[in-house]
Design a protein around this motif. Structure first.
Motif, PDB file in Angstrom:
ATOM      1  N   TYR B  30      11.642   1.472  -1.750  1.00 52.49           N
ATOM      2  CA  TYR B  30      12.307   0.854  -0.433  1.00 52.49           C
ATOM      3  C   TYR B  30      13.686   1.023  -0.745  1.00 52.49           C
ATOM      4  O   TYR B  30      14.623   1.525   0.285  1.00 52.49           O
ATOM      5  CB  TYR B  30      11.594  -0.402   0.035  1.00 52.49           C
ATOM      6  CG  TYR B  30      12.064  -1.227   0.843  1.00 52.49           C
ATOM      7  CD1 TYR B  30      11.760  -1.233   2.296  1.00 52.49           C
ATOM      8  CD2 TYR B  30      13.352  -2.300   0.869  1.00 52.49           C
ATOM      9  CE1 TYR B  30      12.124  -1.526   3.189  1.00 52.49           C
ATOM     10  CE2 TYR B  30      13.768  -2.688   1.900  1.00 52.49           C
ATOM     11  CZ  TYR B  30      13.278  -2.476   3.154  1.00 52.49           C
ATOM     12  OH  TYR B  30      13.726  -3.063   4.224  1.00 52.49           O
ATOM     13  N   ASN B 210       6.528   6.520   4.397  1.00 50.07           N
ATOM     14  CA  ASN B 210       7.083   5.156   3.671  1.00 50.07           C
ATOM     15  C   ASN B 210       7.720   4.565   4.787  1.00 50.07           C
ATOM     16  O   ASN B 210       7.943   3.360   5.040  1.00 50.07           O
ATOM     17  CB  ASN B 210       7.571   5.312   2.646  1.00 50.07           C
ATOM     18  CG  ASN B 210       6.759   5.248   1.483  1.00 50.07           C
ATOM     19  OD1 ASN B 210       5.488   4.765   1.607  1.00 50.07           O
ATOM     20  ND2 ASN B 210       6.821   5.698   0.375  1.00 50.07           N
ATOM     21  N   TRP B 214       7.447   0.540   5.931  1.00 45.93           N
ATOM     22  CA  TRP B 214       8.140  -0.336   5.664  1.00 45.93           C
ATOM     23  C   TRP B 214       8.962  -0.765   7.072  1.00 45.93           C
ATOM     24  O   TRP B 214       9.937  -1.426   6.700  1.00 45.93           O
ATOM     25  CB  TRP B 214       9.024   0.090   4.780  1.00 45.93           C
ATOM     26  CG  TRP B 214       8.172   0.292   3.269  1.00 45.93           C
ATOM     27  CD1 TRP B 214       7.280  -0.669   2.864  1.00 45.93           C
ATOM     28  CD2 TRP B 214       8.425   0.826   2.029  1.00 45.93           C
ATOM     29  NE1 TRP B 214       6.772  -0.460   1.601  1.00 45.93           N
ATOM     30  CE2 TRP B 214       7.669   0.878   1.073  1.00 45.93           C
ATOM     31  CE3 TRP B 214       9.515   2.011   2.060  1.00 45.93           C
ATOM     32  CZ2 TRP B 214       7.390   1.298   0.023  1.00 45.93           C
ATOM     33  CZ3 TRP B 214       9.358   2.629   0.615  1.00 45.93           C
ATOM     34  CH2 TRP B 214       8.513   2.228  -0.370  1.00 45.93           C
TER      35      TRP B 214
END
Lengths: 98, 312
Positions: B30, B210, B214
């Motif tokens: 992240y 991702n 996220w």
């Protein structure tokens, strides 16, 4: 001086008061070699459109922040004290201005 | 001491749309994704000053020159907001700039195209900033707090950029035949690169998975591109410009436009350094950085001297 590696100068956190009487609010950060240059940079970066009337600058490494991992435990003592709020109390019928 | 399941806390926050803040635990990927995306965004703002800077001395009036200067100063400011957001993730600005100079960090492809005429300044404001706004409005809701707040600040300032560009185009389209031709030529050159700004189609976008999970990215490349097309076509029609896409047509069923095939070969060529201005943009940036070195060092030396005086 030859040995100084490329520096972008220390970081300062910028807080803006949008008008007199209101609280200062975090805007972001700037780089500045000293407080005068940091102040100039803060003005040029965050004040191009009448954003406010006052600036606070704080060196970033002087900010002490609470630990997010402890947040629950740390702030817990304020959760169970309803008697700190005015609505906790029963006022006699007919009492005015209280 | 109670064990904290950091990943679970993180995922719950994402699920509940609670922003992640700088000191919160976050997965390495992240953090890496954000550093890459925010720095690319910051570099784009700064490199984006060059095609417009090219016209400051040749702006057709004092009014136009003042507006252009203010706009370019804003772009510099936007770069700084974004570097500031990236730095909250634990990376220094010197490192970010080094990555740009080493070619490890990218900037938006669009700024590798030249600004040949004054109409290009109109097209950049209207189309390039217009496309950027669509993306940035969506990013105001990104999951990382400092990035989201920088986006809110940037969006407040961007609509002036797009409007001043559209005004230039409208004025030229109301002008002489030569001016109209110049405006249409700029439209023809900037339309497709503007569409490419949203990145590859959703089916070919390597980073989307991702980023969506996220909530770094709130809407897909194709969704955002479609939004931009749908609002821009009408604006072009109002001032008499033609969209350079023979396949563009209204689709009544989906209530939006179908468009022609994007030339992804060109996109890849430019990304890989073979656009018209890649080398020039980078060498200008490196030159400015190197020529500013003595200023940074002198200011640091002055600051150190002041500190010594105080301590004596």
């Amino acid at each position: 001086m030859e040995n100084v590696k490329d520096t972008q100068w220390p970081i300062w956190e910028v807080f803006i008061q949008s008008q007199p009487g209101t609280p200062y609010k975090h805007a972001g950060s700037v780089h500045g070699s000293d407080k005068e240059i940091a102040m100039q940079n803060a003005r040029d970066t965050y004040f191009r459109r009448n954003e406010g009337t006052s600036i606070w600058l704080v060196p970033t490494d002087c900010i002490i922040a609470s630990n997010p991992d402890d947040a629950e435990m740390f702030f817990d003592p304020s959760n169970d004290k309803a008697y700190r709020h005015p609505t906790f109390y029963t006022m006699p019928e007919g009492a005015l201005n209280i | 001491m109670e064990h904290i399941d950091h990943l679970k806390v993180f995922e719950t926050k994402i699920e509940q749309d609670i922003n992640i803040e700088a000191k919160d635990w976050m997965p390495d990927d992240y953090r890496k994704h954000l550093i890459r995306q925010i720095s690319q965004h910051a570099h784009s703002e700064v490199i984006g000053m060059q095609p417009e800077g090219n016209w400051i001395t040749r702006a057709p009036s004092l009014r136009a020159k003042k507006i252009l200067l203010a706009k370019i100063q804003d772009e510099g400011g936007h770069g700084l907001y974004l570097y500031s957001a990236a730095e909250t993730l634990g990376i220094g600005r010197d490192e970010l700039i080094q990555q740009l100079h080493d070619g490890k960090a990218k900037y938006s492809n669009i700024f590798n195209y030249p600004s040949l005429t004054w109409a290009d300044i109109g097209a950049i404001g209207w189309l390039v900033d217009g496309a950027a706004i669509v993306n940035q409005v969506s990013l105001q809701r990104t999951s990382y707090g400092p990035y989201s707040r920088a986006m809110v600040r940037i969006c407040k300032e961007e609509s002036f950029h797009q409007r001043q560009g559209y005004e230039i185009m409208a004025k030229m389209m109301a002008g002489t035949a030569a001016q109209r031709e110049m405006a249409q030529d700029a439209m023809n050159r900037w339309w497709w690169p503007a569409l490419m700004m949203f990145g590859p189609h959703d089916t070919d976008s390597p980073h989307t998975g991702n980023a969506v999970k996220w909530k770094i990215k709130r809407q897909s490349n194709d969704t955002l591109r479609q939004k931009f097309i749908d609002k821009t076509v009408q604006q072009a029609e109002v001032i008499g410009l033609t969209i350079p896409d023979p396949d563009l047509k209204w689709n009544e069923e989906k209530k939006s436009y179908d468009h022609g095939e994007i030339n992804w070969n060109e996109f890849r060529e430019v990304i890989n350094g073979n656009g018209p201005c890649n080398r020039q943009r980078m060498s200008n940036h490196i030159k400015a950085h190197e020529e500013g070195e003595w200023v940074r060092k002198a200011a640091s030396a002055y600051s150190n001297k002041q500190k010594l005086r105080v301590s004596q």
